[in-house]
Scaffold this motif. Structure first.
Motif, PDB file in Angstrom:
ATOM      1  N   VAL A 103       0.632  -1.164  -0.002  1.00 27.97           N
ATOM      2  CA  VAL A 103       0.161   0.045   0.240  1.00 27.97           C
ATOM      3  C   VAL A 103       0.767   1.327   0.121  1.00 27.97           C
ATOM      4  O   VAL A 103       0.539   2.139  -0.734  1.00 27.97           O
ATOM      5  N   GLN A 104       1.881   1.248   0.799  1.00 29.28           N
ATOM      6  CA  GLN A 104       2.753   2.560   0.829  1.00 29.28           C
ATOM      7  C   GLN A 104       3.602   2.815  -0.371  1.00 29.28           C
ATOM      8  O   GLN A 104       3.528   3.945  -0.759  1.00 29.28           O
ATOM      9  N   LYS A 105       3.890   1.638  -1.040  1.00 30.81           N
ATOM     10  CA  LYS A 105       4.835   1.727  -2.316  1.00 30.81           C
ATOM     11  C   LYS A 105       3.874   2.023  -3.590  1.00 30.81           C
ATOM     12  O   LYS A 105       4.264   2.707  -4.543  1.00 30.81           O
ATOM     13  N   ASN A 106       2.707   1.519  -3.460  1.00 28.47           N
ATOM     14  CA  ASN A 106       1.909   1.323  -4.814  1.00 28.47           C
ATOM     15  C   ASN A 106       0.346   2.249  -4.566  1.00 28.47           C
ATOM     16  O   ASN A 106      -0.280   2.460  -5.413  1.00 28.47           O
ATOM     17  N   SER A 114      -2.689  -2.243 -13.234  1.00 27.50           N
ATOM     18  CA  SER A 114      -2.119  -3.247 -14.278  1.00 27.50           C
ATOM     19  C   SER A 114      -2.544  -4.715 -13.876  1.00 27.50           C
ATOM     20  O   SER A 114      -2.784  -4.926 -12.587  1.00 27.50           O
ATOM     21  N   VAL A 115      -2.460  -5.592 -14.558  1.00 29.44           N
ATOM     22  CA  VAL A 115      -2.602  -7.073 -14.268  1.00 29.44           C
ATOM     23  C   VAL A 115      -1.731  -7.421 -13.322  1.00 29.44           C
ATOM     24  O   VAL A 115      -1.895  -8.285 -12.238  1.00 29.44           O
ATOM     25  N   GLU A 116      -0.501  -6.995 -13.503  1.00 22.82           N
ATOM     26  CA  GLU A 116       0.757  -7.094 -12.628  1.00 22.82           C
ATOM     27  C   GLU A 116       0.476  -6.687 -10.905  1.00 22.82           C
ATOM     28  O   GLU A 116       0.716  -7.410 -10.128  1.00 22.82           O
ATOM     29  N   MET A 117       0.129  -5.551 -10.954  1.00 20.74           N
ATOM     30  CA  MET A 117      -0.159  -4.711  -9.657  1.00 20.74           C
ATOM     31  C   MET A 117      -1.327  -5.980  -9.062  1.00 20.74           C
ATOM     32  O   MET A 117      -1.336  -6.020  -7.770  1.00 20.74           O
ATOM     33  N   ARG A 118      -2.362  -6.146  -9.870  1.00 19.38           N
ATOM     34  CA  ARG A 118      -3.492  -6.969  -9.082  1.00 19.38           C
ATOM     35  C   ARG A 118      -3.126  -8.424  -8.752  1.00 19.38           C
ATOM     36  O   ARG A 118      -3.266  -8.707  -7.741  1.00 19.38           O
ATOM     37  N   LYS A 119      -2.307  -8.959  -9.569  1.00 18.50           N
ATOM     38  CA  LYS A 119      -1.814 -10.130  -9.438  1.00 18.50           C
ATOM     39  C   LYS A 119      -0.887 -10.094  -8.071  1.00 18.50           C
ATOM     40  O   LYS A 119      -0.700 -11.106  -7.140  1.00 18.50           O
ATOM     41  N   GLU A 120      -0.047  -9.024  -7.916  1.00 14.98           N
ATOM     42  CA  GLU A 120       0.689  -8.926  -6.653  1.00 14.98           C
ATOM     43  C   GLU A 120      -0.074  -8.703  -5.648  1.00 14.98           C
ATOM     44  O   GLU A 120       0.318  -9.241  -4.585  1.00 14.98           O
ATOM     45  N   CYS A 121      -1.098  -7.828  -5.599  1.00 15.12           N
ATOM     46  CA  CYS A 121      -2.046  -7.825  -4.422  1.00 15.12           C
ATOM     47  C   CYS A 121      -2.475  -9.036  -4.045  1.00 15.12           C
ATOM     48  O   CYS A 121      -2.818  -9.547  -2.887  1.00 15.12           O
ATOM     49  N   ARG A 123      -1.355 -12.022  -4.780  1.00  8.23           N
ATOM     50  CA  ARG A 123      -0.230 -12.997  -4.153  1.00  8.23           C
ATOM     51  C   ARG A 123      -0.178 -12.819  -2.472  1.00  8.23           C
ATOM     52  O   ARG A 123       0.027 -13.449  -1.730  1.00  8.23           O
ATOM     53  N   ILE A 124      -0.136 -11.387  -2.195  1.00 10.25           N
ATOM     54  CA  ILE A 124      -0.010 -11.100  -0.843  1.00 10.25           C
ATOM     55  C   ILE A 124      -1.330 -11.427  -0.063  1.00 10.25           C
ATOM     56  O   ILE A 124      -0.940 -11.932   0.890  1.00 10.25           O
ATOM     57  N   ARG A 125      -2.203 -11.127  -0.274  1.00 12.01           N
ATOM     58  CA  ARG A 125      -3.581 -11.467   0.164  1.00 12.01           C
ATOM     59  C   ARG A 125      -4.440 -12.877   0.162  1.00 12.01           C
ATOM     60  O   ARG A 125      -5.091 -13.190   1.195  1.00 12.01           O
ATOM     61  N   LYS A 126      -3.762 -13.620  -0.851  1.00  8.99           N
ATOM     62  CA  LYS A 126      -4.462 -14.736  -1.017  1.00  8.99           C
ATOM     63  C   LYS A 126      -3.293 -15.827  -1.327  1.00  8.99           C
ATOM     64  O   LYS A 126      -3.354 -16.980  -0.434  1.00  8.99           O
ATOM     65  N   VAL A 127      -2.475 -15.805  -2.081  1.00  7.20           N
ATOM     66  CA  VAL A 127      -1.604 -16.823  -2.428  1.00  7.20           C
ATOM     67  C   VAL A 127      -0.578 -17.380  -1.134  1.00  7.20           C
ATOM     68  O   VAL A 127      -0.513 -18.636  -0.774  1.00  7.20           O
ATOM     69  N   GLU A 128      -0.261 -16.401  -0.562  1.00  6.73           N
ATOM     70  CA  GLU A 128       0.684 -16.589   0.435  1.00  6.73           C
ATOM     71  C   GLU A 128      -0.005 -17.079   1.895  1.00  6.73           C
ATOM     72  O   GLU A 128       0.562 -18.158   2.266  1.00  6.73           O
ATOM     73  N   PRO A 129      -1.159 -16.661   2.063  1.00  8.43           N
ATOM     74  CA  PRO A 129      -1.968 -17.337   3.115  1.00  8.43           C
ATOM     75  C   PRO A 129      -2.313 -18.708   2.795  1.00  8.43           C
ATOM     76  O   PRO A 129      -2.405 -19.632   3.571  1.00  8.43           O
ATOM     77  N   LEU A 130      -2.699 -18.891   1.368  1.00 11.63           N
ATOM     78  CA  LEU A 130      -3.247 -20.189   0.974  1.00 11.63           C
ATOM     79  C   LEU A 130      -1.833 -20.980   1.374  1.00 11.63           C
ATOM     80  O   LEU A 130      -2.073 -22.385   1.884  1.00 11.63           O
ATOM     81  N   ASN A 131      -0.657 -20.747   0.967  1.00  7.77           N
ATOM     82  CA  ASN A 131       0.343 -21.756   1.141  1.00  7.77           C
ATOM     83  C   ASN A 131       0.699 -21.813   2.707  1.00  7.77           C
ATOM     84  O   ASN A 131       1.088 -23.051   2.894  1.00  7.77           O
ATOM     85  N   ARG A 132       0.287 -21.118   3.282  1.00  4.92           N
ATOM     86  CA  ARG A 132       0.246 -21.562   4.895  1.00  4.92           C
ATOM     87  C   ARG A 132      -0.476 -22.410   5.356  1.00  4.92           C
ATOM     88  O   ARG A 132      -0.589 -23.220   6.064  1.00  4.92           O
ATOM     89  N   ALA A 133      -1.868 -22.246   4.632  1.00  7.40           N
ATOM     90  CA  ALA A 133      -3.031 -23.148   4.900  1.00  7.40           C
ATOM     91  C   ALA A 133      -2.677 -24.802   4.730  1.00  7.40           C
ATOM     92  O   ALA A 133      -3.346 -25.430   5.149  1.00  7.40           O
ATOM     93  N   LEU A 134      -2.006 -24.836   3.409  1.00  5.83           N
ATOM     94  CA  LEU A 134      -1.914 -26.052   2.873  1.00  5.83           C
ATOM     95  C   LEU A 134      -0.632 -26.568   3.495  1.00  5.83           C
ATOM     96  O   LEU A 134      -0.358 -27.792   3.202  1.00  5.83           O
ATOM     97  N   LYS A 135       0.190 -26.034   4.173  1.00  2.09           N
ATOM     98  CA  LYS A 135       1.426 -26.600   4.789  1.00  2.09           C
ATOM     99  C   LYS A 135       1.106 -27.842   5.592  1.00  2.09           C
ATOM    100  O   LYS A 135       0.079 -28.278   6.259  1.00  2.09           O
ATOM    101  N   ASP A 136       1.755 -29.071   5.094  1.00  2.00           N
ATOM    102  CA  ASP A 136       1.885 -30.384   5.778  1.00  2.00           C
ATOM    103  C   ASP A 136       0.592 -30.952   5.620  1.00  2.00           C
ATOM    104  O   ASP A 136       0.025 -32.028   6.129  1.00  2.00           O
ATOM    105  N   LYS A 137      -0.329 -30.648   4.325  1.00  2.00           N
ATOM    106  CA  LYS A 137      -1.580 -31.311   3.900  1.00  2.00           C
ATOM    107  C   LYS A 137      -1.122 -32.187   2.781  1.00  2.00           C
ATOM    108  O   LYS A 137      -0.151 -32.102   2.067  1.00  2.00           O
ATOM    109  N   LYS A 138      -1.976 -33.324   2.743  1.00  2.00           N
ATOM    110  CA  LYS A 138      -1.867 -34.353   1.710  1.00  2.00           C
ATOM    111  C   LYS A 138      -2.565 -33.807   0.574  1.00  2.00           C
ATOM    112  O   LYS A 138      -2.552 -34.340  -0.833  1.00  2.00           O
TER     113      LYS A 138
END
Length: 248
Positions: A103-106, A114-121, A123-138
């Motif tokens: 937010v401070q930067k952009n 841009s699509v790039e800015m949207r996908k970065e948002c 990534r931060i708000r959805k993809v990274e939290p998803l990775n934590r949620a899926l940790k150690d799952k099958k």
């Protein structure tokens, strides 16, 4: 206009077969892929799966990504699930420092630029939290359907998610929108009230609008972008995800 619980004409004649296959898929996940989790957006398709999982008391955890930009109606579904099923949905949120830096930067709404800015948002708000949620799952489960958009046309019930090193299941891949609402009506499943206001697909509030009659069901998601770019990164990795047919 999207179908709602008030109107479900023309239910697919294969509904019973689809329902039976979905139930068996969920049972197989519980048998063979524990620990498994279901990533719920709290929208209609995901409420069908929530109902099926909780009614059958299957050992499949349910979580949602609380991005910090969701509609009040979407957040209200958390209480409705608790009231209806006596179950609390686990929440995974973005890292505050990452959000603040973006937010401070952009700017708060740089995702419109841009699509790039949207996908970065995303990534931060959805993809990274998803990775934590899926940790150690099958395995993980989603409510995606093949008919939702062009980006999901080749969706299979079971996929090899090489990025996360696990199996990914889309038990409603073969379901139509009519099937979804028929199930919701028949089983008194709670659903997001935004669906009755023209929102067949619901994401973050600033990135979602109601659709007009005749529009694609995902036309209201990132409506300023081309249809080919309308994924947030949860279901693609560098534009690619190896898809395999369900193992019998």
């Amino acid at each position: 206009m999207s179908l709602t619980a008030a109107s479900t004409p023309g239910v697919d004649s294969h509904f019973d077969a689809n329902l039976a296959a979905t139930k068996e898929t969920l049972r197989r996940i519980a048998r063979e892929f524990t620990p498994a989790v279901f990533a719920s957006s709290l929208a209609a398709e995901d409420m069908v799966l929530t109902d099926l999982i909780l009614r059958s008391k299957l050992p499949i955890g349910i979580f949602s990504l609380e991005t910090g930009r969701l509609h009040a109606e979407t957040l209200g579904m958390l209480d409705r699930i608790q009231e209806t099923y006596g179950t609390e949905v686990a929440l995974f949120k973005p890292e505050p420092a990452a959000v603040e830096e973006y937010v401070q930067k952009n700017g708060l709404n740089a995702f419109y630029d841009s699509v790039e800015m949207r996908k970065e948002c995303c990534r931060i708000r959805k993809v990274e939290p998803l990775n934590r949620a899926l940790k150690d799952k099958k395995a993980w489960v989603t409510g995606q359907r093949r008919a939702q958009s062009a980006t999901r046309a080749e969706l299979h019930v079971q996929e090899d998610d090489a990025a996360h090193g696990m199996q990914k299941f889309n038990p409603l891949a073969d379901w139509s929108e009519e099937d979804v609402w028929h199930y919701i009506r028949s089983n008194n499943v709670p659903y997001n009230p935004l669906h009755d206001k023209g929102y067949p697909s619901i994401g973050c509030e600033p990135c979602t609008r109601a659709i007009q009659p005749g529009e694609d069901v995902r036309a209201g998601r990132w409506w300023w972008e081309n249809p080919e770019s309308k994924e947030c990164g949860l279901h693609v990795v560098d534009g690619k995800l190896i898809r395999i047919k369900q193992v019998s």
